[in-house]
Motif scaffolding. Structure first.
Motif, PDB file in Angstrom:
ATOM      1  N   GLY A  72      31.372 -54.494 -15.170  1.00  0.00           N
ATOM      2  CA  GLY A  72      30.498 -55.727 -14.899  1.00  0.00           C
ATOM      3  C   GLY A  72      29.541 -55.698 -16.356  1.00  0.00           C
ATOM      4  N   SER A  73      29.209 -56.854 -16.592  1.00  0.00           N
ATOM      5  CA  SER A  73      28.173 -56.795 -17.778  1.00  0.00           C
ATOM      6  C   SER A  73      26.931 -56.668 -17.538  1.00  0.00           C
ATOM      7  CB  SER A  73      28.362 -58.401 -18.424  1.00  0.00           C
ATOM      8  OG  SER A  73      28.023 -59.184 -17.708  1.00  0.00           O
ATOM      9  N   GLY A  74      26.588 -56.338 -16.301  1.00  0.00           N
ATOM     10  CA  GLY A  74      24.997 -56.092 -16.009  1.00  0.00           C
ATOM     11  C   GLY A  74      24.848 -56.539 -14.565  1.00  0.00           C
ATOM     12  N   GLY A  75      23.527 -56.667 -14.008  1.00  0.00           N
ATOM     13  CA  GLY A  75      23.152 -56.772 -12.699  1.00  0.00           C
ATOM     14  C   GLY A  75      23.173 -55.640 -12.094  1.00  0.00           C
ATOM     15  N   LYS A  76      22.281 -55.719 -11.034  1.00  0.00           N
ATOM     16  CA  LYS A  76      21.798 -54.687  -9.987  1.00  0.00           C
ATOM     17  C   LYS A  76      22.743 -54.586  -8.805  1.00  0.00           C
ATOM     18  CE  LYS A  76      18.271 -52.094 -10.414  1.00  0.00           C
ATOM     19  NZ  LYS A  76      17.305 -51.199 -10.285  1.00  0.00           N
ATOM     20  N   VAL A  77      23.563 -53.570  -8.533  1.00  0.00           N
ATOM     21  CA  VAL A  77      24.241 -53.419  -7.190  1.00  0.00           C
ATOM     22  C   VAL A  77      23.549 -52.656  -6.261  1.00  0.00           C
ATOM     23  CG1 VAL A  77      26.520 -52.333  -6.450  1.00  0.00           C
ATOM     24  CG2 VAL A  77      26.337 -53.264  -8.700  1.00  0.00           C
ATOM     25  N   VAL A  78      23.316 -53.249  -5.196  1.00  0.00           N
ATOM     26  CA  VAL A  78      22.777 -52.916  -3.924  1.00  0.00           C
ATOM     27  C   VAL A  78      23.622 -52.052  -2.995  1.00  0.00           C
ATOM     28  CG1 VAL A  78      21.297 -53.184  -2.032  1.00  0.00           C
ATOM     29  CG2 VAL A  78      20.973 -54.627  -4.306  1.00  0.00           C
ATOM     30  N   ILE A  79      23.376 -50.734  -2.798  1.00  0.00           N
ATOM     31  CA  ILE A  79      24.194 -50.115  -1.724  1.00  0.00           C
ATOM     32  C   ILE A  79      23.606 -50.039  -0.506  1.00  0.00           C
ATOM     33  CG2 ILE A  79      25.272 -47.824  -1.441  1.00  0.00           C
ATOM     34  CD1 ILE A  79      25.533 -47.509  -4.665  1.00  0.00           C
ATOM     35  N   GLU A  80      24.156 -50.497   0.565  1.00  0.00           N
ATOM     36  CA  GLU A  80      23.351 -50.729   1.796  1.00  0.00           C
ATOM     37  C   GLU A  80      24.224 -49.693   2.887  1.00  0.00           C
ATOM     38  OE1 GLU A  80      21.985 -55.347   1.472  1.00  0.00           O
ATOM     39  OE2 GLU A  80      23.843 -54.599   2.899  1.00  0.00           O
ATOM     40  N   ARG A  82      29.595 -49.048  11.350  1.00  0.00           N
ATOM     41  CA  ARG A  82      29.662 -47.593  10.625  1.00  0.00           C
ATOM     42  C   ARG A  82      30.027 -47.892   9.283  1.00  0.00           C
ATOM     43  NH1 ARG A  82      31.095 -45.231  15.395  1.00  0.00           N
ATOM     44  NH2 ARG A  82      33.209 -44.581  14.559  1.00  0.00           N
ATOM     45  N   ARG A  83      29.414 -48.085   8.123  1.00  0.00           N
ATOM     46  CA  ARG A  83      29.977 -48.519   7.025  1.00  0.00           C
ATOM     47  C   ARG A  83      28.783 -48.554   5.826  1.00  0.00           C
ATOM     48  NH1 ARG A  83      27.635 -52.946   9.543  1.00  0.00           N
ATOM     49  NH2 ARG A  83      26.677 -54.398   8.375  1.00  0.00           N
ATOM     50  N   VAL A  84      29.417 -48.604   4.649  1.00  0.00           N
ATOM     51  CA  VAL A  84      28.578 -48.732   3.426  1.00  0.00           C
ATOM     52  C   VAL A  84      28.987 -49.923   2.804  1.00  0.00           C
ATOM     53  CG1 VAL A  84      27.997 -47.838   1.059  1.00  0.00           C
ATOM     54  CG2 VAL A  84      28.057 -46.183   3.173  1.00  0.00           C
ATOM     55  N   ASP A 117      29.247 -64.914  -0.567  1.00  0.00           N
ATOM     56  CA  ASP A 117      28.551 -66.011  -0.496  1.00  0.00           C
ATOM     57  C   ASP A 117      28.468 -66.683  -2.014  1.00  0.00           C
ATOM     58  OD1 ASP A 117      26.530 -64.251  -1.612  1.00  0.00           O
ATOM     59  OD2 ASP A 117      25.435 -64.106   0.234  1.00  0.00           O
ATOM     60  N   LYS A 118      27.206 -67.458  -1.996  1.00  0.00           N
ATOM     61  CA  LYS A 118      27.051 -68.125  -3.004  1.00  0.00           C
ATOM     62  C   LYS A 118      26.644 -67.150  -4.356  1.00  0.00           C
ATOM     63  CE  LYS A 118      23.098 -70.611  -3.474  1.00  0.00           C
ATOM     64  NZ  LYS A 118      22.253 -71.537  -3.264  1.00  0.00           N
ATOM     65  N   ASN A 119      25.865 -66.199  -4.089  1.00  0.00           N
ATOM     66  CA  ASN A 119      25.323 -65.204  -5.115  1.00  0.00           C
ATOM     67  C   ASN A 119      25.877 -64.003  -5.189  1.00  0.00           C
ATOM     68  OD1 ASN A 119      23.018 -67.205  -5.693  1.00  0.00           O
ATOM     69  ND2 ASN A 119      22.326 -66.394  -3.627  1.00  0.00           N
ATOM     70  N   ALA A 120      26.687 -63.439  -4.287  1.00  0.00           N
ATOM     71  CA  ALA A 120      27.052 -62.153  -4.354  1.00  0.00           C
ATOM     72  C   ALA A 120      28.747 -61.955  -3.860  1.00  0.00           C
ATOM     73  CB  ALA A 120      26.252 -61.063  -3.732  1.00  0.00           C
ATOM     74  N   VAL A 121      29.301 -60.909  -4.249  1.00  0.00           N
ATOM     75  CA  VAL A 121      30.772 -60.606  -3.438  1.00  0.00           C
ATOM     76  C   VAL A 121      30.134 -59.011  -3.173  1.00  0.00           C
ATOM     77  CG1 VAL A 121      32.733 -59.740  -3.631  1.00  0.00           C
ATOM     78  CG2 VAL A 121      31.792 -61.625  -5.165  1.00  0.00           C
ATOM     79  N   THR A 122      30.403 -59.009  -1.675  1.00  0.00           N
ATOM     80  CA  THR A 122      30.312 -57.570  -0.966  1.00  0.00           C
ATOM     81  C   THR A 122      31.323 -57.064  -0.621  1.00  0.00           C
ATOM     82  OG1 THR A 122      28.124 -58.545  -0.123  1.00  0.00           O
ATOM     83  CG2 THR A 122      29.011 -56.849   1.219  1.00  0.00           C
ATOM     84  N   VAL A 123      31.546 -55.846  -0.918  1.00  0.00           N
ATOM     85  CA  VAL A 123      32.589 -54.625  -0.587  1.00  0.00           C
ATOM     86  C   VAL A 123      32.156 -53.864   0.451  1.00  0.00           C
ATOM     87  CG1 VAL A 123      34.154 -52.955  -1.412  1.00  0.00           C
ATOM     88  CG2 VAL A 123      33.589 -54.777  -3.065  1.00  0.00           C
ATOM     89  N   SER A 124      32.951 -53.883   1.581  1.00  0.00           N
ATOM     90  CA  SER A 124      32.425 -52.903   2.705  1.00  0.00           C
ATOM     91  C   SER A 124      33.316 -51.810   2.990  1.00  0.00           C
ATOM     92  CB  SER A 124      32.288 -54.049   3.956  1.00  0.00           C
ATOM     93  OG  SER A 124      31.749 -53.025   4.914  1.00  0.00           O
ATOM     94  N   MET A 125      32.901 -50.681   2.736  1.00  0.00           N
ATOM     95  CA  MET A 125      33.764 -49.437   2.901  1.00  0.00           C
ATOM     96  C   MET A 125      33.338 -48.782   4.426  1.00  0.00           C
ATOM     97  SD  MET A 125      34.258 -46.644   0.300  1.00  0.00           S
ATOM     98  CE  MET A 125      35.349 -45.293   0.451  1.00  0.00           C
ATOM     99  N   LEU A 126      34.346 -48.602   5.336  1.00  0.00           N
ATOM    100  CA  LEU A 126      34.056 -47.798   6.557  1.00  0.00           C
ATOM    101  C   LEU A 126      33.275 -46.419   6.352  1.00  0.00           C
ATOM    102  CD1 LEU A 126      37.169 -48.929   8.473  1.00  0.00           C
ATOM    103  CD2 LEU A 126      34.908 -49.797   8.732  1.00  0.00           C
TER     104      LEU A 126
END
Length: 200
Positions: free
Chosen positions: A115-123, A190-192, A76-85
């Motif tokens: 990456g040069s910085g920024g917090k990665v959220v693991i959901e 069922r994913r992270v 989306d506008k602010n983030a790239v989300t990688v989804s892993m089964l």
């Protein structure tokens, strides 16, 4: 006869000039090669200079998804989300990472570190089987297990945060329209997910 030595002198002078002319071409020619080498070096340095760029992040994430099964990407506008089964990462109802998932996680670790910085959220996400409280706890344990693995493989722990969202954000229906179980849909749920900020 006197004219002949003059003619041969002129011929010799012309040959010398021609030879001298060809020698005179060498330094600029060599300079062009040196310039070309410098340009090649500049181009080699280019990707690292723009490593934090949005298009570069998107390209690297797309490349990651192409190399590994069980990965999908959305943005989306602010983030790239990688989804892993989750079924790639964990055995049923467990939060211990399967060895087969480690090559994929290693690439994700490299992506985060580059990456040069920024917090990665693991959901962490689950399907709807089981109680909501159990699913929330399982999803959080799984997200924390992934974060711990990444931290033990060189990712700065201060750049990672975890969330357990249980079954609250399905990407596919857990049940079919007629109320029957939807195992394919539940498998997708069922994913992270790794949420990487575009502005790093």
């Amino acid at each position: 006869m006197a004219g002949h030595p003059g003619a041969s002198t002129l011929l010799a002078a012309a040959l010398l000039a021609a030879a001298g002319g060809s020698f005179a071409q060498e330094p600029p020619y060599k300079a062009e090669i040196l310039d070309l080498k410098a340009t090649i070096l500049d181009l080699k340095g280019f990707p690292s200079d723009t490593g934090a760029g949005v298009s570069d992040l998107t390209a690297r994430v797309d490349g990651l998804a192409a190399r590994h099964e069980g990965l999908s990407v959305r943005q989306d506008k602010n983030a790239v989300t990688v989804s892993m089964l989750g079924d790639v990462l964990f055995d049923f109802d467990k939060a211990a990472i399967r060895p087969a998932a480690e090559p994929t996680l290693q690439d994700i670790a490299s992506l985060i570190k580059s990456g040069s910085g920024g917090k990665v959220v693991i959901e962490g996400h689950t399907d709807s089987k089981g109680s909501a409280s159990y699913n929330k706890d399982l999803s959080l344990r799984r997200a924390k297990a992934v974060a711990q693995w990444l931290a033990s493989h060189g990712v700065d722990p201060s750049r990672l945060s975890t969330k357990g969202l249980g079954d609250t954000q399905p990407v596919q229906p857990n049940k079919l329209a007629n109320g029957a179980d939807n195992p394919q849909g539940r498998a997708q749920n069922r994913r992270v997910e790794f949420v990487l900020p575009k502005k790093q």
